[in-house]
Design a protein around this motif. Structure first.
Motif, PDB file in Angstrom:
ATOM      1  N   GLN A  86       3.991  59.206  32.328  1.00  0.00           N
ATOM      2  CA  GLN A  86       5.444  58.061  31.419  1.00  0.00           C
ATOM      3  C   GLN A  86       4.930  56.542  31.955  1.00  0.00           C
ATOM      4  O   GLN A  86       3.936  56.189  32.514  1.00  0.00           O
ATOM      5  N   LEU A  87       5.106  55.838  30.425  1.00  0.00           N
ATOM      6  CA  LEU A  87       4.981  54.575  30.660  1.00  0.00           C
ATOM      7  C   LEU A  87       5.906  53.823  31.205  1.00  0.00           C
ATOM      8  O   LEU A  87       7.180  54.102  30.579  1.00  0.00           O
ATOM      9  N   ALA A  88       6.512  52.786  32.185  1.00  0.00           N
ATOM     10  CA  ALA A  88       7.078  52.554  32.677  1.00  0.00           C
ATOM     11  C   ALA A  88       7.254  51.189  32.626  1.00  0.00           C
ATOM     12  O   ALA A  88       6.788  50.843  33.241  1.00  0.00           O
ATOM     13  N   GLU A  89       8.165  50.544  32.436  1.00  0.00           N
ATOM     14  CA  GLU A  89       8.867  49.293  31.525  1.00  0.00           C
ATOM     15  C   GLU A  89       9.787  48.610  32.053  1.00  0.00           C
ATOM     16  O   GLU A  89      10.199  49.078  32.572  1.00  0.00           O
ATOM     17  N   GLY A  90       9.429  47.282  32.193  1.00  0.00           N
ATOM     18  CA  GLY A  90      11.336  47.078  32.761  1.00  0.00           C
ATOM     19  C   GLY A  90      11.336  46.389  34.034  1.00  0.00           C
ATOM     20  O   GLY A  90       9.917  46.389  34.705  1.00  0.00           O
ATOM     21  N   ARG A  91      12.000  47.452  34.617  1.00  0.00           N
ATOM     22  CA  ARG A  91      12.456  47.062  35.900  1.00  0.00           C
ATOM     23  C   ARG A  91      11.311  48.691  36.222  1.00  0.00           C
ATOM     24  O   ARG A  91      11.510  49.161  37.633  1.00  0.00           O
ATOM     25  N   GLY A  92      11.206  49.589  35.559  1.00  0.00           N
ATOM     26  CA  GLY A  92      10.447  50.480  35.832  1.00  0.00           C
ATOM     27  C   GLY A  92      11.520  51.820  34.587  1.00  0.00           C
ATOM     28  O   GLY A  92      10.830  53.285  35.023  1.00  0.00           O
ATOM     29  N   GLU A  93      12.511  51.287  34.523  1.00  0.00           N
ATOM     30  CA  GLU A  93      13.325  52.388  34.237  1.00  0.00           C
ATOM     31  C   GLU A  93      13.026  52.079  32.636  1.00  0.00           C
ATOM     32  O   GLU A  93      13.681  53.210  32.664  1.00  0.00           O
TER      33      GLU A  93
ATOM     34  N   GLU B  68       9.333  41.669  35.694  1.00  0.00           N
ATOM     35  CA  GLU B  68       9.026  42.762  34.933  1.00  0.00           C
ATOM     36  C   GLU B  68       8.073  43.448  34.818  1.00  0.00           C
ATOM     37  O   GLU B  68       6.823  42.943  35.900  1.00  0.00           O
ATOM     38  N   LEU B  69       7.389  44.961  34.752  1.00  0.00           N
ATOM     39  CA  LEU B  69       6.496  45.414  35.482  1.00  0.00           C
ATOM     40  C   LEU B  69       6.306  46.241  33.639  1.00  0.00           C
ATOM     41  O   LEU B  69       6.772  46.653  32.726  1.00  0.00           O
ATOM     42  N   ARG B  70       4.608  46.823  34.204  1.00  0.00           N
ATOM     43  CA  ARG B  70       4.478  47.760  33.262  1.00  0.00           C
ATOM     44  C   ARG B  70       3.234  48.631  33.762  1.00  0.00           C
ATOM     45  O   ARG B  70       2.508  48.031  34.676  1.00  0.00           O
ATOM     46  N   MET B  71       3.529  49.515  33.869  1.00  0.00           N
ATOM     47  CA  MET B  71       2.179  50.344  34.399  1.00  0.00           C
ATOM     48  C   MET B  71       2.918  52.173  33.921  1.00  0.00           C
ATOM     49  O   MET B  71       4.012  52.260  33.577  1.00  0.00           O
ATOM     50  N   VAL B  72       1.698  53.618  33.960  1.00  0.00           N
ATOM     51  CA  VAL B  72       1.807  54.456  33.831  1.00  0.00           C
ATOM     52  C   VAL B  72       1.938  55.049  35.711  1.00  0.00           C
ATOM     53  O   VAL B  72       1.231  54.741  36.417  1.00  0.00           O
ATOM     54  N   MET B  73       3.286  55.730  35.067  1.00  0.00           N
ATOM     55  CA  MET B  73       3.070  56.868  36.169  1.00  0.00           C
ATOM     56  C   MET B  73       3.044  58.061  36.261  1.00  0.00           C
ATOM     57  O   MET B  73       3.014  58.332  34.890  1.00  0.00           O
TER      58      MET B  73
END
Length: 285
Positions: free
Chosen positions: A147-154, A28-33
């Motif tokens: 974008q804020l990406a969560e989950g696997r990044g999707e 589980e990820l949380r990232m700003v891309m």
């Protein structure tokens, strides 16, 4: 024959946090891309034959299903029931094994081109669904921007566009194994996590200084010692040359520093470029 050429933009991780391992084996990820101007060119041509053909210039990459661009074309055809021939030409500039989503960007560009050529009314959401079958970063690369990406990044949440910043991207001459880093992250206590909330607030306020103060990537903590030392050396060099912040992107091995002025960014790239270090001056797009 109908043909379309589209840019495939690289991405940087302004933040990357690993929240834990899921029951399905993913993390589980949380990232700003953020997309940046460094890009590959992707040309897609509809042919009279059948199947997907691929050629690559500028890098030694497979041209079968191991290439995400080919995988994306096949996924698109399966989803829409298309049986015609597809020819793909990739002109590579994004470095491989850099944490910049080069393969995912190519896949997203193929999906966008095929949408324009075959199904122009297809919604972005449907294109992102197809992209998620190809790779976790593909939906982001379809959408682009900040974008804020969560989950696997999707799982994506659109954010206010980041302030205009330039990124000096430095790619050292070694790869980093993403699966190996995820395995190492399961055995390491991640104590220095990014403050994603602070970065989101900085974006909302359009505050470049606060954004830079919040840039962080937990993968740096789990690198093998030799690689971590090299990444830290590059970060220090960027900061010494005036970067407002510096961090590794994705699972590496590329490192970036952020600047307000293009001429400063270009000067730093020229100063740090060597046989062991590729450098790229880019801007947020």
């Amino acid at each position: 024959m109908k043909t379309q050429t589209v840019p495939a933009y690289a991405k940087l991780n302004l933040t990357l946090d690993i929240l834990g391992k899921r029951d399905d084996g993913y993390h589980e990820l949380r990232m700003v891309m953020q997309t940046v101007s460094l890009c590959d060119d992707v040309t897609v041509t509809l042919t009279d034959g059948t199947g997907v053909a691929c050629r690559v210039a500028g890098a030694e990459l497979p041209c079968d299903e191991r290439n995400l661009a080919v995988k994306a074309a096949n996924a698109f055809c399966e989803a829409l029931g298309y049986h015609g021939g597809i020819d793909i030409t990739l002109t590579k500039r994004i470095p491989s094994e850099a944490g910049m989503a080069g393969g995912s960007a190519d896949a997203a560009a193929v999906l966008r081109a095929l949408r324009d050529l075959i199904a122009p009314t297809l919604m972005d959401e449907r294109l992102e669904e197809i992209g998620a079958r190809v790779g976790s970063d593909v939906p982001f690369c379809v959408r682009g921007g900040t974008q804020l990406a969560e989950g696997r990044g999707e799982r994506l949440t659109a954010l206010r566009n980041a302030p205009r910043l330039y990124a000096a991207v430095c790619k050292p001459d070694f790869p980093v194994s993403t699966p190996a880093l995820f395995q190492r992250s399961d055995r390491v206590a991640l104590t220095d996590r990014p403050d994603t909330a602070a970065l989101l607030a900085a974006l909302e306020a359009g505050d470049a200084a606060a954004l830079c103060a919040s840039v962080k990537n937990v993968f740096e903590q789990v690198l093998p010692d030799e690689q971590r030392a090299r990444i830290e050396d590059i970060k220090r060099a960027l900061l010494v040359h005036g970067a407002e912040c510096a961090a590794m992107t994705g699972s590496g091995s590329a490192v970036f520093g952020l600047f307000r002025e293009e001429d400063v960014c270009r000067t730093v790239c020229e100063a740090l470029r060597s046989a062991e270090l590729q450098t790229f001056c880019t801007i947020f797009v």
